[in-house]
Design an enzyme around this catalytic site. Structure first.
Site, PDB file in Angstrom:
ATOM      1  N   PRO A   2     -22.527 -54.877  47.584  1.00  0.00           N
ATOM      2  CA  PRO A   2     -21.689 -53.622  47.296  1.00  0.00           C
ATOM      3  C   PRO A   2     -20.503 -53.666  48.093  1.00  0.00           C
ATOM      4  O   PRO A   2     -20.096 -52.555  48.411  1.00  0.00           O
ATOM      5  CB  PRO A   2     -22.678 -52.361  47.711  1.00  0.00           C
ATOM      6  N   GLU A   3     -19.363 -54.563  47.890  1.00  0.00           N
ATOM      7  CA  GLU A   3     -18.163 -54.392  48.013  1.00  0.00           C
ATOM      8  C   GLU A   3     -17.330 -54.347  46.804  1.00  0.00           C
ATOM      9  O   GLU A   3     -17.833 -54.561  45.683  1.00  0.00           O
ATOM     10  CB  GLU A   3     -17.631 -55.320  49.008  1.00  0.00           C
ATOM     11  N   ARG A 122     -33.491 -50.851  49.559  1.00  0.00           N
ATOM     12  CA  ARG A 122     -33.538 -50.009  51.060  1.00  0.00           C
ATOM     13  C   ARG A 122     -33.392 -48.458  50.617  1.00  0.00           C
ATOM     14  O   ARG A 122     -33.137 -47.710  51.510  1.00  0.00           O
ATOM     15  CB  ARG A 122     -32.318 -50.515  51.773  1.00  0.00           C
TER      16      ARG A 122
END
Length: 278
Positions: A2-3, A122
């Site tokens: 997730p960047e 997560r």
DNA sequence: ACGAGCGCCTGTCGGC
DNA sequence: TGCCGACAGGCGCTCG
């Protein structure tokens, strides 16, 4: 994953659809109606309540897919559906009859026998359904590719802060989209030490840093992002890293072993020769 | 205003 | 083999 480059890659896939490998082929989202929604992990939904979410989203259609920083924005008929993938989130368009993979947290049933699923091992990822996206993205700093973000403007931003470069660049209210990988890579390309005080960076190095941020993000997008560990979507930017996860390996520029230190609770990788302190 | 510490979660890996 | 801590692409919250 997730960047900024990974979110951009996912947004592009949802916006344009995919015909290539048959097992991954799926239609573009814009134009498709949402028939119903199902939440499998309640905390994934930041707002509104599940009951309101279910009634409000049903019947709306996707109009466009966008990105702001690391947020993925899906403009619907009435509202905007926003996702933040955090550490392990992913968005997939699947056949309705396909078996449910583990870790699916939110499922939208679409017309035509498709579903959009938010998968997030997560459980750190979040979704919002809001009338005004500014409610969610309002505190973000500028987009790295914004034409308004000129070298002099960026230099002034750095001049206004005495913070260390690494935590400052990770601060999404300073600049939107950088995460741990691309920050380390950009600082290396710019030859700046991660502990360097922002207001000690002269104008020419500030310009070099902005250029390094843009070039490393652009390269990430061109490589369809980086694929690490169990999260694999075909991106291969991980093979282009100069410092990230290369502790002890020789610097690709000068051969000096790459160092790893912890800054602001984040593993930080740099070349002590190419990125001298002070 | 800032940094440190912690919580939120699951999974993998290396060391003993 | 099994257990245990460290670590992981993020961020919001406290507390000094």
């Amino acid at each position: 994953m997730p960047e900024l480059p990974e979110v951009e890659t996912i947004a592009n896939g949802l916006r344009l659809g995919c015909s290539a490998p048959a097992e991954a082929a799926h239609p573009a989202l814009p134009g498709l109606h949402i028939l119903s929604a199902r939440l499998l992990w309640e905390r994934t939904l930041a707002t509104p309540t599940p009951a309101e979410f279910y009634t409000r989203i049903a019947g709306q259609a996707f109009e466009s897919i966008g990105r702001r920083g690391k947020f993925l924005l899906a403009r619907l008929t009435q509202d905007t559906l926003i996702f933040h993938l955090r550490m392990s989130g992913d968005l997939l368009v699947e056949r309705l009859e396909a078996p449910m993979a583990p870790h699916h947290r939110l499922v939208l049933e679409l017309e035509g026998g498709w579903r959009l699923t938010f998968n997030d091992t997560r459980k750190f990822g979040r979704a919002w359904l809001v009338s005004d996206p500014e409610q969610v993205t309002g505190k973000l700093g500028p987009e790295p590719f914004s034409p308004a973000l000129s070298a002099p403007v960026f230099y002034q931003m750095l001049q206004r802060s005495r913070r260390q470069l690494k935590p400052l660049l990770l601060d999404q209210s300073f600049l939107a989209g950088l995460g741990n990988i691309y920050t380390d890579e950009a600082l290396h390309r710019a030859g700046l030490h991660p502990l360097r005080a922002a207001d000690s960076v002269p104008a020419d190095q500030a310009e070099a840093l902005l250029g390094a941020i843009r070039s490393v993000l652009q390269a990430g997008i061109q490589h369809h992002g980086a694929s690490i560990d169990w999260v694999y979507r075909g991106g291969d930017f991980q093979n282009q890293f100069y410092v990230y996860q290369r502790t002890g390996a020789p610097c690709k520029t000068c051969g000096t072993p790459i160092c790893r230190v912890v800054i602001g609770q984040r593993g930080t990788h740099f070349c002590p020769h190419c990125q001298p302190e002070g």
